[in-house]
Design an enzyme around this catalytic site. Structure first.
Site, PDB file in Angstrom:
ATOM      1  N   SER A 278       7.724  54.930  32.622  1.00 51.15           N
ATOM      2  CA  SER A 278       8.865  54.900  31.703  1.00 51.15           C
ATOM      3  C   SER A 278       8.524  54.078  30.471  1.00 51.15           C
ATOM      4  CB  SER A 278      10.080  54.295  32.394  1.00 51.15           C
ATOM      5  OG  SER A 278       9.805  52.983  32.822  1.00 51.15           O
ATOM      6  N   ASP A 279       9.197  54.372  29.370  1.00 50.16           N
ATOM      7  CA  ASP A 279       9.109  53.467  28.230  1.00 50.16           C
ATOM      8  C   ASP A 279       9.836  52.172  28.619  1.00 50.16           C
ATOM      9  OD1 ASP A 279       8.649  52.291  25.793  1.00 50.16           O
ATOM     10  OD2 ASP A 279       9.359  53.990  24.601  1.00 50.16           O
ATOM     11  N   TRP A 280       9.599  51.141  27.848  1.00 50.90           N
ATOM     12  CA  TRP A 280      10.078  49.802  28.194  1.00 50.90           C
ATOM     13  C   TRP A 280      11.595  49.710  28.001  1.00 50.90           C
ATOM     14  CZ3 TRP A 280       5.511  50.970  29.128  1.00 50.90           C
ATOM     15  CH2 TRP A 280       4.533  50.079  29.545  1.00 50.90           C
TER      16      TRP A 280
END
Ligand code: BGC
Length: 733
Positions: A278-280
């Site tokens: 996932s992106d942050w």
């Protein structure tokens, strides 16, 4: 080759050891590099306890964060992400760093640790040269490996749907074939150094405004034939170990829990064997995300509401909402990619790199990707016997501008202009210390080269008036997390250029911009060179281009609009500089659908300021009519190109195709060719079958409809040969 020999040798030793000692299975069969990554991962996952599996499916933020009372995890080098290893099984830690344009060093967490900064991704894309992209990737991968990193958050391939998007400089433009090819090559370059790369941000994260809430609406076929196609091509070419899902929603579901994007398209249709991270801050659930295809939750303690892939996922597992088989699949995918890229067999070794060679990679990228947009009365190249040049603006005495956000690199030589706002994320505003002024002075020999900061337009005009040529640098800082409000250059730079051009019509403008900007003074200046964010050797590259030591050969990877009214969405509600407008809940990308960029301009129809694919040279080229023959049901195209001028230079042959029943032309192939003066070459241009296809919603496959196809050779999306018609048989890819 070297590695193949090495692994054959290891296999032989392994096999003879088995025979001689008549041992049972070796203690760590997954260590055998002779076995496939799949077999190694499957064997290893069986050894893991549940606690160890959970350790692998969630990364820790790899740097300190006071606001969240988070200290840097033991073992982390200091970067965006860290997954501790499992020493009892020989599983290495994942040290994950941002690295779209060079190895990033967030908040300077590794003091003094600098890296080579490449120019913008758009510069690499503008080279139209896969070799430039590969070399950039290999350079970044090599530097990362020598710093101890083995996973890079690189490979940005979101399409440019809006020139205001604050991250355009990280990406590769508006066309799926060009972006997918070049970003795929960057990833291949990174992974050639045994450093795993992502492609990101999957998918349709095409604006920063409201990026963590926006719901992008677009039909399936349109996205398959645009943004998803860029990912499909980049993944096929680069084989990235990981795909990073994005912040936004797509058609109602968060991208990181989007069954359609992750399970159906990426893993099923594209048979992607790697893992999704996932992106942050982009994970919003445990069971839903895991079941939809998310394999690793990133930096959850700091960025997500909860550490979903810990207690909540354990509970979901206990309640049977997520299967143990799915947990094993998540872990297997992570390990498989680590094996495939060489993280077990070629662990990073800290050590020095060849700095000059790496700076040369950055320099060549800009030399190949800067785009000459205007050159009246051959103002450029500058003659080496000029006796006076005025250099103006944009801190050109010190360096060249870089973009901000997580991709920002602390360049070799340090930030050349400190103290500018914003000083904190997505800043600090950074200038790579490659001074155009110094490089111009060196190239100009005995000429008097004087500098004016540009803060005072009258003083700059006075300097320009008494010089033979004025070179004005203008700039537009952009960064992750916000979009530009409009296309206007900030800080009254338009007035500066107008004043200088009035004082001296022999004015050259060098743009250091994120993407297209308005140029109200265009007709009054002699030449314009788009140098994007020029990178760690940008000053030298710019001087080489201005003085003709290098002949410009970049071509626009984006359409340059005349103004915002030409865009599918002239308004960008919620953009930073329009406070008071509430952020929109949805973004309607169905307006242009798959017809992004030049295809939208053709559809409307609209005349851009500069078309996609456009770029001037100091020589001239003639391209012949495309020769098209059908082999195995697909067209083979060759084009004769001749350098009709008096300098060596490179041209880009662009092949556009029109499908039966669809008047909109799309880029289907391209090739860059370097020619000596007077030289002619016949260039074979490979066409990508998916660009001759449409995505058939019933079959859920790419199909080539039988019928008549028009093939054009061109030097831009609007400068085309006559159509050559070919008949293609119906087929399914
Ligand atoms: C960005 C990603 C980046 C991540 C880690 C996010 O804000 O969108 O591109 O890789 O941070 O730094």
């Amino acid at each position: 080759m070297k590695h193949q020999n090495k692994s054959a040798l290891r296999r032989a030793i392994f096999a003879s050891g088995l025979a001689a000692c008549a041992l049972a299975a070796p203690a760590r069969p997954w260590s055998d590099p002779g076995r496939s990554p799949d077999a190694r991962a499957r064997t290893l996952v069986r050894q893991l306890t549940d606690a160890e599996k959970f350790q692998l499916i969630h990364s820790l933020f790899g740097e300190p964060d006071a606001a969240h009372k988070w200290s840097m995890p033991a073992g982390a080098i200091g970067s965006a992400g860290y997954v501790p290893g499992i020493p009892r099984l020989g599983i290495p830690a994942q040290q994950q760093s941002d690295a779209g344009l060079g190895v990033a060093n967030p908040i300077n967490v590794r003091p003094g640790d600098v890296a080579t900064a490449l120019p913008s991704g758009l510069a690499t894309a503008a080279s139209w040269d896969p070799k430039i992209a590969f070399a950039g990737g290999a350079m970044i991968g090599g530097e990362a490996w020598h710093k101890g990193f083995n996973v890079l958050l690189a490979g940005g391939v979101d399409l440019q749907r809006d020139p205001r998007n604050g991250r355009n400089f990280e990406y590769a433009g508006e066309d799926p074939l060009l972006a997918g090819t070049l970003v795929g090559e960057t990833v291949r370059g990174i992974q050639s150094q045994h450093v795993l790369s992502t492609v990101k941000h999957y998918a349709l994260n095409d604006q920063e405004t409201a990026r963590t809430t926006i719901d992008v609406r677009i039909g399936e076929r349109a996205m398959r034939e645009s943004d998803l196609l860029a990912f499909e091509l980049a993944i096929a070419r680069g084989r990235p170990g990981s795909v990073m899902c994005s912040y936004n929603k797509v058609n109602g579901d968060w991208a990181c829990e989007n069954d359609f994007l992750l399970n159906q398209v990426l893993k099923k249709d594209w048979r992607y064997p790697g893992f999704v991270m996932s992106d942050w801050g982009a994970t919003h659930s445990a069971a839903k995300a895991a079941n939809a295809g998310l394999d690793q939750e990133s930096a959850a303690e700091v960025f997500d509401k909860e550490v979903y892939f810990d207690a909540p996922l354990k509970q979901a597992l206990a309640h049977g909402e997520v299967s143990h088989a799915r947990l094993d699949d998540m872990v297997t995918r992570i390990l498989r990619s680590m094996f495939a890229v060489g993280l077990f067999d070629h662990p990073p070794q800290k050590g020095p790199v060849d700095v000059n060679a790496n700076l040369a990679v950055a320099q060549h990228a800009l030399e190949a990707g800067a785009v000459l947009l205007r050159n009246e009365r051959t103002l450029l190249p500058l003659a080496s016997d000029l006796h006076s040049i005025a250099v103006i603006g944009a801190h050109a005495d010190k360096g060249v501008l870089a973009g901000g956000g997580s991709s920002m690199v602390i360049p070799r030589g340090g930030n050349a202009v400190t103290g500018l706002e914003p000083a904190t994320w997505p800043g600090p505003v950074t200038y790579d210390p490659s001074s155009p002024l110094k490089a111009i002075r060196a190239a100009a020999g005995h000429a008097r080269v004087e500098f004016a900061s540009g803060d005072d337009p009258a003083a700059a005009a006075a300097l320009a008036r008494q010089a033979q040529v004025a070179v004005v640098f203008v700039q537009q800082w952009a960064a992750e997390s916000f979009d530009a409000a409009d296309l206007t250059l900030p800080d009254k730079q338009d007035a500066l250029v107008a004043a200088v051009a009035k004082a001296n019509p022999r004015t050259v403008v060098v743009l250091e911009t994120n993407s297209p900007v308005a140029m109200p003074w265009l007709d009054r200046v002699g030449a314009v060179l788009e140098a994007w964010y020029p990178g760690n050797a940008g000053g030298q590259a710019i001087a080489n281009l201005l003085f003709g030591r290098v002949n410009p050969s970049g071509r626009l990877p984006i359409t340059w609009p005349r103004d915002l009214s030409q865009l599918p969405r002239p308004q960008l509600p919620g953009a930073v500089a329009a406070p008071g407008t509430p952020p929109p809940a949805t973004a309607d990308y169905a307006i242009e659908g798959a017809d992004v960029g030049y295809r939208w301009f053709q559809r409307q129809p609209l005349q851009p300021l500069f078309p996609f694919g456009f770029g001037l040279s100091y020589t001239s080229f003639a391209q012949g009519a495309p020769q098209v023959a059908v082999h195995g049901g697909l067209p083979r195209v060759s084009v004769e190109v001749r350098n009709t001028g008096s300098r060596a230079g490179a041209d880009v042959v662009q092949i556009y195709a029109q499908l039966p029943g669809n008047p909109i032309r799309r880029l289907a192939g391209f090739a860059k060719v370097t020619l000596a003066p007077g030289q002619t070459r016949t260039v074979e241009v490979p066409l990508e079958p998916r660009l001759l296809s449409e995505f058939d919603m019933a079959k859920r496959r790419w199909i080539i409809r039988g019928g008549s196809y028009a093939i054009y050779a061109g030097r831009s999306a609007t400068d085309l040969s006559a159509a050559v018609r070919v008949q293609l048989p119906a087929q399914t890819l």
